[in-house]
Write a protein that holds these residues in place. Structure first.
Motif: not given
Length: 205
Positions: A160-174
């Protein structure tokens, strides 16, 4: 052509993995009971639910003749935790470097020249350079899957995924833009690919 897998395919190489392709890579980081880090890629990997979010990966074969279970699964059995580090195109060579067969005490982060940093919700480290990381707690190990090979172990792990890290530069308009990091996927044989294009297609109705 048509063939029955138990009877053989008659080709120079098994076509099965080339047909179930491309397959995303689960780059699994764990810690053993003594706190030693391990990092290994698995090409039988995918999401298997979203409420709650869950992922699965599977070992096919074995680590070595003497060790039928790979270190990742042994560590998850001992600690109940793992992280899935997403492999972007820039990390393909590092991912491949971490796939070698090493003694259990080997730190594949060091072998691959990667930076191990703490997770937030679990004890195993994560790959700092990864575009995204899924922190997971063990749901189930399914270790009685059939196998044709003596001493091999086909084992599936669900977390089960209990935490998610996403680098800011791969987010575009949410939204996550995978073309910003071009995920690496496994094909058949020794072949890999990356995501180079995408399109939107709405369901009817």
């Amino acid at each position: 052509m048509f063939y029955r897998p138990e009877a053989g395919h008659g080709l120079p190489h098994d076509p099965f993995k080339a047909l179930v392709a491309p397959r995303p890579i689960g780059w699994i980081s764990t810690r053993d009971a003594e706190g030693r880090a391990n990092l290994a890629p698995y090409s039988f990997f995918n999401g298997c639910g979203d409420n709650p979010p869950m992922v699965m990966f599977a070992q096919t074969g074995r680590k070595s003749r003497a060790e039928p279970v790979k270190d990742s699964i042994a560590n998850i059995r001992a600690t109940g935790e793992f992280a899935c580090n997403i492999v972007g195109a820039a990390l393909a060579e590092a991912m491949n470097a971490s796939s070698g067969v090493h003694p259990a005490e080997t730190d594949e982060f060091e072998v691959a020249g990667l930076t191990a940093v703490p997770c937030e919700a679990i004890a195993p480290p994560r790959v700092a350079e990864a575009p995204a990381v899924l922190e997971c707690r063990l749901v189930r190990v399914i270790d009685d899957l059939p196998t044709w090979k003596p001493h091999a172990a086909n084992i599936m792990v669900i977390g089960e995924v209990v935490g998610v890290h996403i680098r800011d530069e791969v987010l575009v308009e949410g939204r996550v833009d995978v073309l910003r990091f071009r995920p690496v996927a496994r094909m058949g044989y020794m072949d890999y690919t990356t995501v180079e294009a995408g399109w939107e297609m709405l369901r009817p109705g």
